[in-house]
Design a protein around this motif. Structure first.
Motif, short mmCIF file in Angstrom:
data_model
loop_
_atom_site.label_atom_id
_atom_site.label_comp_id
_atom_site.label_asym_id
_atom_site.label_seq_id
_atom_site.Cartn_x
_atom_site.Cartn_y
_atom_site.Cartn_z
N ARG A 142 33.57 -9.68 89.52
CA ARG A 142 32.19 -10.05 89.82
C ARG A 142 31.21 -9.22 89.00
O ARG A 142 30.23 -9.73 88.44
CB ARG A 142 31.90 -9.87 91.31
N SER B 100 31.21 -10.32 85.35
CA SER B 100 30.59 -11.63 85.12
C SER B 100 29.07 -11.60 85.27
O SER B 100 28.36 -12.46 84.75
CB SER B 100 31.17 -12.68 86.06
N LEU C 138 30.43 -14.23 92.00
CA LEU C 138 31.50 -15.21 91.96
C LEU C 138 32.19 -15.34 93.32
O LEU C 138 32.35 -14.36 94.04
CB LEU C 138 32.55 -14.79 90.93
N TYR D 65 40.11 -16.46 86.57
CA TYR D 65 40.30 -15.52 85.46
C TYR D 65 41.63 -14.79 85.58
O TYR D 65 42.30 -14.56 84.56
CB TYR D 65 39.15 -14.51 85.43
N THR E 202 38.51 -9.31 83.00
CA THR E 202 37.10 -8.94 83.12
C THR E 202 36.34 -9.23 81.83
O THR E 202 35.18 -9.64 81.86
CB THR E 202 36.93 -7.45 83.49
N ALA F 246 35.62 -12.80 81.81
CA ALA F 246 34.54 -13.10 82.76
C ALA F 246 33.18 -12.80 82.16
O ALA F 246 32.19 -13.49 82.44
CB ALA F 246 34.75 -12.32 84.05
N ARG F 247 33.10 -11.77 81.34
CA ARG F 247 31.83 -11.43 80.70
C ARG F 247 31.42 -12.50 79.69
O ARG F 247 30.24 -12.82 79.57
CB ARG F 247 31.92 -10.08 79.98
#
Length: 244
Positions: A102, A105, A109, A117, A149, A152-153
């Motif tokens: 989270r 991102s 989420l 992910y 991660t 996600a970014r």
């Protein structure tokens, strides 16, 4: 587009200056997958840290889309769209995998969204989503979570320092597919420090660094034969084993 112009980095050892990087220059074009390889101790990981902002160059410039980011902190570079994955990922006691994804991102989420992910990197989401990112996770698990991660970014530039380190063969085979998917879906640039031939073959371009200098740079079709030729076969096997 990321541009490095005559980047040098020195450290002091026993009252003497030692050059780790020496006038390194190359350009990472938008939406490119570039691998950096070369002998151990050549300065590859230092270069990755300089791009991320963990280290500051002694001299030279780093430009991102024309902006001079040479003196910007790692936080400011992250805000401008640079992600960095450590060779040895950081562990966070008290932080769950869901919290971490989270945070990466920048969104609140749902658990299901975060699980997507994890599934991308081959982890069974229900087994990991609520686990803490601590010493209970193996090296391979923490590595894959870190890659999740970065996904996600979804930044314009993702830098990975030897992502294959510490993971098993099955994970490595799937890791290649993860990077291919990232390249296809995110439309961002990927820069990977690696010794592995399969990663080099996946890249669009290869940068070779030895003794702190760029000794080769171009399309993989041009650079790979020089690495895998008869004269360098033994040395290339040495790189791939990651021996010191």
């Amino acid at each position: 587009m990321l541009e490095l112009k005559n980047v040098s980095f020195q450290v002091s050892e026993e009252s003497k200056e030692k050059g780790i990087l020496k006038d390194v220059s190359f350009t990472l074009e938008d939406n490119k997958f570039v691998a950096i390889t070369g002998p151990n101790g050549g300065g590859k990981s230092t270069l990755a840290k300089i791009i991320a902002g963990i280290e500051k160059p002694t001299s030279g410039q780093i430009l991102l889309d024309g902006e001079d980011i040479t003196n910007l902190s790692i936080t400011e570079r992250a805000k401008r769209g640079i992600s960095y994955a450590f060779q040895q990922p950081v562990r966070f006691k008290g932080v769950t995998v869901l919290d971490l994804i989270r945070l990466a991102s920048g969104k609140n989420l749902s658990a299901a969204g975060a699980c997507e992910y994890l599934s991308e990197v081959g982890l069974c989401a229900k087994d990991y989503i609520n686990r803490e990112v601590n010493a209970s996770l193996s090296g391979g698990e923490i590595k894959r979570i870190e890659i999740a991660t970065v996904m996600a970014r979804g930044t314009k530039i993702s830098v990975f320092d030897e992502p294959e380190a510490g993971i098993d063969l099955w994970s490595f085979q799937n890791l290649i597919q993860v990077f291919e998917k990232m390249h296809d879906r995110l439309h961002g640039s990927i820069l990977i420090i690696s010794h592995q031939e399969r990663i080099l073959k996946t890249a669009d371009e290869i940068v070779v660094i030895a003794d702190g200098q760029v000794t080769g740079y171009g399309k993989k079709e041009e650079i790979l034969p020089t690495l895998l030729g008869e004269d360098s076969a033994a040395e290339c096997k040495y790189w791939q084993k990651g021996e010191k």
